[in-house]
Design a protein around this motif. Structure first.
Motif, mmCIF file in Angstrom:
data_model
loop_
_atom_site.group_PDB
_atom_site.id
_atom_site.type_symbol
_atom_site.label_atom_id
_atom_site.label_comp_id
_atom_site.label_asym_id
_atom_site.label_seq_id
_atom_site.Cartn_x
_atom_site.Cartn_y
_atom_site.Cartn_z
ATOM 1 N N ALA A 149 -0.382 13.069 -4.544
ATOM 2 C CA ALA A 149 0.692 13.646 -3.738
ATOM 3 C C ALA A 149 1.019 12.742 -2.549
ATOM 4 O O ALA A 149 2.191 12.541 -2.211
ATOM 5 C CB ALA A 149 0.307 15.042 -3.268
ATOM 6 N N GLU A 150 -0.024 12.210 -1.909
ATOM 7 C CA GLU A 150 0.175 11.309 -0.775
ATOM 8 C C GLU A 150 0.912 10.048 -1.204
ATOM 9 O O GLU A 150 1.844 9.585 -0.529
ATOM 10 C CB GLU A 150 -1.176 10.947 -0.159
ATOM 11 C CG GLU A 150 -1.118 10.000 1.028
ATOM 12 C CD GLU A 150 -0.494 10.621 2.261
ATOM 13 O OE1 GLU A 150 0.059 9.855 3.085
ATOM 14 O OE2 GLU A 150 -0.551 11.859 2.407
ATOM 15 N N ASN A 151 0.514 9.494 -2.335
ATOM 16 C CA ASN A 151 1.180 8.293 -2.844
ATOM 17 C C ASN A 151 2.633 8.569 -3.195
ATOM 18 O O ASN A 151 3.513 7.724 -2.974
ATOM 19 C CB ASN A 151 0.430 7.742 -4.059
ATOM 20 C CG ASN A 151 -0.854 7.024 -3.676
ATOM 21 O OD1 ASN A 151 -1.009 6.601 -2.531
ATOM 22 N ND2 ASN A 151 -1.767 6.881 -4.610
ATOM 23 N N GLN A 153 4.588 10.789 -1.774
ATOM 24 C CA GLN A 153 5.323 10.890 -0.506
ATOM 25 C C GLN A 153 5.616 9.510 0.069
ATOM 26 O O GLN A 153 6.720 9.257 0.572
ATOM 27 C CB GLN A 153 4.521 11.711 0.499
ATOM 28 C CG GLN A 153 4.445 13.201 0.175
ATOM 29 C CD GLN A 153 3.613 13.969 1.204
ATOM 30 O OE1 GLN A 153 3.159 13.391 2.196
ATOM 31 N NE2 GLN A 153 3.405 15.250 0.960
ATOM 32 N N ARG A 154 4.649 8.617 -0.013
ATOM 33 C CA ARG A 154 4.841 7.270 0.521
ATOM 34 C C ARG A 154 5.877 6.503 -0.295
ATOM 35 O O ARG A 154 6.685 5.749 0.273
ATOM 36 C CB ARG A 154 3.502 6.528 0.566
ATOM 37 C CG ARG A 154 2.579 7.070 1.644
ATOM 38 C CD ARG A 154 1.172 6.521 1.611
ATOM 39 N NE ARG A 154 0.419 7.134 2.700
ATOM 40 C CZ ARG A 154 0.165 6.550 3.870
ATOM 41 N NH1 ARG A 154 0.570 5.321 4.095
ATOM 42 N NH2 ARG A 154 -0.504 7.186 4.821
ATOM 43 N N ARG A 155 5.844 6.664 -1.622
ATOM 44 C CA ARG A 155 6.858 6.011 -2.456
ATOM 45 C C ARG A 155 8.253 6.502 -2.088
ATOM 46 O O ARG A 155 9.198 5.720 -1.991
ATOM 47 C CB ARG A 155 6.588 6.282 -3.938
ATOM 48 C CG ARG A 155 5.526 5.404 -4.559
ATOM 49 C CD ARG A 155 5.569 5.463 -6.079
ATOM 50 N NE ARG A 155 5.452 6.822 -6.583
ATOM 51 C CZ ARG A 155 4.295 7.417 -6.853
ATOM 52 N NH1 ARG A 155 3.154 6.776 -6.631
ATOM 53 N NH2 ARG A 155 4.259 8.652 -7.325
ATOM 54 N N ALA A 156 8.369 7.803 -1.897
ATOM 55 C CA ALA A 156 9.673 8.390 -1.560
ATOM 56 C C ALA A 156 10.185 7.838 -0.227
ATOM 57 O O ALA A 156 11.375 7.534 -0.081
ATOM 58 C CB ALA A 156 9.563 9.908 -1.505
ATOM 59 N N LYS A 157 9.310 7.715 0.758
ATOM 60 C CA LYS A 157 9.713 7.174 2.054
ATOM 61 C C LYS A 157 10.153 5.718 1.942
ATOM 62 O O LYS A 157 11.154 5.307 2.537
ATOM 63 C CB LYS A 157 8.558 7.293 3.058
ATOM 64 C CG LYS A 157 8.322 8.710 3.563
ATOM 65 C CD LYS A 157 7.251 8.728 4.648
ATOM 66 C CE LYS A 157 7.074 10.138 5.205
ATOM 67 N NZ LYS A 157 6.051 10.186 6.278
ATOM 68 N N HIS A 163 9.825 3.949 7.369
ATOM 69 C CA HIS A 163 8.583 3.230 7.648
ATOM 70 C C HIS A 163 7.382 4.052 7.189
ATOM 71 O O HIS A 163 7.358 5.270 7.367
ATOM 72 C CB HIS A 163 8.459 2.934 9.141
ATOM 73 C CG HIS A 163 7.243 2.130 9.490
ATOM 74 N ND1 HIS A 163 7.109 0.795 9.165
ATOM 75 C CD2 HIS A 163 6.093 2.481 10.130
ATOM 76 C CE1 HIS A 163 5.936 0.361 9.602
ATOM 77 N NE2 HIS A 163 5.300 1.361 10.190
ATOM 78 N N VAL A 164 6.394 3.377 6.624
ATOM 79 C CA VAL A 164 5.151 4.023 6.198
ATOM 80 C C VAL A 164 3.999 3.405 6.976
ATOM 81 O O VAL A 164 3.816 2.188 6.962
ATOM 82 C CB VAL A 164 4.921 3.847 4.674
ATOM 83 C CG1 VAL A 164 3.528 4.325 4.290
ATOM 84 C CG2 VAL A 164 5.979 4.605 3.889
ATOM 85 N N TYR A 170 -2.464 4.376 -2.039
ATOM 86 C CA TYR A 170 -3.927 4.432 -2.009
ATOM 87 C C TYR A 170 -4.513 4.337 -3.404
ATOM 88 O O TYR A 170 -3.926 4.817 -4.383
ATOM 89 C CB TYR A 170 -4.395 5.742 -1.380
ATOM 90 C CG TYR A 170 -4.196 5.829 0.112
ATOM 91 C CD1 TYR A 170 -5.107 5.256 0.991
ATOM 92 C CD2 TYR A 170 -3.092 6.491 0.644
ATOM 93 C CE1 TYR A 170 -4.931 5.339 2.362
ATOM 94 C CE2 TYR A 170 -2.906 6.580 2.018
ATOM 95 C CZ TYR A 170 -3.821 6.001 2.866
ATOM 96 O OH TYR A 170 -3.639 6.085 4.221
ATOM 97 N N THR A 171 -5.688 3.729 -3.472
ATOM 98 C CA THR A 171 -6.566 3.890 -4.620
ATOM 99 C C THR A 171 -7.643 4.874 -4.189
ATOM 100 O O THR A 171 -7.768 5.179 -2.989
ATOM 101 C CB THR A 171 -7.221 2.564 -5.021
ATOM 102 O OG1 THR A 171 -8.041 2.108 -3.915
ATOM 103 C CG2 THR A 171 -6.173 1.500 -5.325
#
Length: 376
Positions: A149-151, A153-157, A163-164, A170-171
């Protein structure tokens, strides 16, 4: 196939009678061949198929341990266990390495033990987080879903041009420390959590017990001679030592080392002066730690005398010093509070980890480790 049959049906009777045995045989062998090939493909696929992660049945403190987490912690401990047993004389080249016992314990057993200890500590962190209401759905068992889920969200941003902070993705190896550090930070910043309410008297007591940690370095200045004798020829060494003896005699009579060294041509390139402020002491110690160690207790005007140590020739004179006392309690109070909370959190984490039950077939896990390690 339908067209082939139609042609045979319309052929002359005599030709059909002669061809019938051959046609039936061809058709039969074709069916057998196709079926055989299909069976081979199926068997080969089953033989080659290897699950990406082992099917583990492991719970710690009631939390399901994902296979990916088990594998990660296993691999992180692997090199330490190999080194430990190699240092004890067990050859890593022998095929039975993981099954061979040394002092009653095999490398596989040691690896399993270390992995379980680390997993207990991980599970303890998530249990403490959940007991305080921190929003980590599923505890340790839900770490893969939260990472994905975190990954996402970061891809979407990133796709939106936003900015991320930190890593773009993350791995598991980077996400677990990210999440457990966050747990420790959240836990240690709230006085309402167990063990985090620390009184003023407790802070004062800690300050007195660890007073050496809060000593402020003095401002100090040195003039010093430092010569690497290993880099000199014998004739150069003789000249350096003769002139250094003469210089040492002069400064013993109260002369200034740096001023007097100018008169000694062979020594001048090796003479240095430094002014070290209190907050610079740590950085200077990395560059001239030997000089600081030898001359730190000198008072202005005092010198070490000519010294030879580890192939170097030293002559050190203290030229000035501003003495400081310990940092006051008020100056370091917030630092002490953070330090005490970190230490208490670690103590609570270990106590919680030790109390967690492991629900697993440990001999089965040991067997899995042996297969996994011997196959790698």
């Amino acid at each position: 196939m339908a067209n082939s049959r139609k042609k045979k049906k319309n052929a002359p009777q005599r030709q059909w009678q002669h061809s019938k045995p051959f046609a039936r045989s061809t058709l039969l062998w074709g069916i057998i061949t196709v079926a055989g090939l299909a069976l081979c493909v199926t068997v080969l696929a089953l033989l080659l198929k290897k699950p990406s992660q082992p099917a583990l049945s492991l719970k710690i403190g009631g939390q399901t341990i994902p296979s990916e987490v088990f594998q990660l912690i296993l691999q992180q401990n692997r090199s330490d266990v190999v080194s430990m047993y190699a240092n004890q004389g067990l050859s890593t080249a022998q095929s039975s390495f993981w099954r061979t016992e040394v002092d009653g314990k095999s490398p596989a057993q040691a690896l399993l033990e270390r992995t379980m200890q680390d997993l207990q500590e991980l599970a303890a962190a998530y249990q403490m987080a959940q007991s305080c209401g921190l929003d980590l759905q599923g505890g340790l068992g839900g770490v893969m879903e939260r990472m994905e889920a975190e990954n996402a969200q970061r891809r979407a941003k990133l796709e939106a041009g936003e900015h991320v902070y930190g890593l773009q993705s993350y791995t598991l190896q980077t996400y677990l420390p990210y999440e457990t550090d966050w747990i420790a930070s959240q836990y240690g910043s709230n006085a309402d959590y167990p063990g985090m309410d620390i009184s003023q008297s407790q802070l004062h007591e800690y300050y007195q017990e660890h007073l050496d940690q809060y000593q402020k370095y003095d401002d100090i200045s040195f003039s010093y001679l430092k010569v690497d004798l290993n880099q000199l020829e014998d004739s150069q060494k003789q000249t350096i030592q003769t002139q250094a003896d003469q210089l040492a005699q002069e400064i013993r009579q109260g002369e200034d080392l740096q001023q007097k060294a100018v008169a000694y041509g062979a020594l001048s390139p090796y003479v240095t002066h430094v002014d070290i402020l209190s907050d610079q002491a740590a950085s200077y110690s990395r560059a001239i730690g030997d000089v600081m160690e030898l001359g730190w207790d000198l008072q202005p005007g005092e010198d070490t005398g000519l010294m030879e140590l580890n192939g170097f020739l030293f002559l050190i004179q203290c030229t000035s010093r501003v003495e400081y006392d310990y940092q006051s309690f008020e100056q370091v109070q917030s630092v002490i509070l953070s330090q005490m909370r970190r230490e208490r959190y670690q103590d609570l984490l270990q106590q919680t980890a030790d109390s967690l039950d492991i629900e697993a077939d440990l001999p089965e896990l040991e067997t899995f480790i042996i297969k996994e390690m011997e196959g790698s």
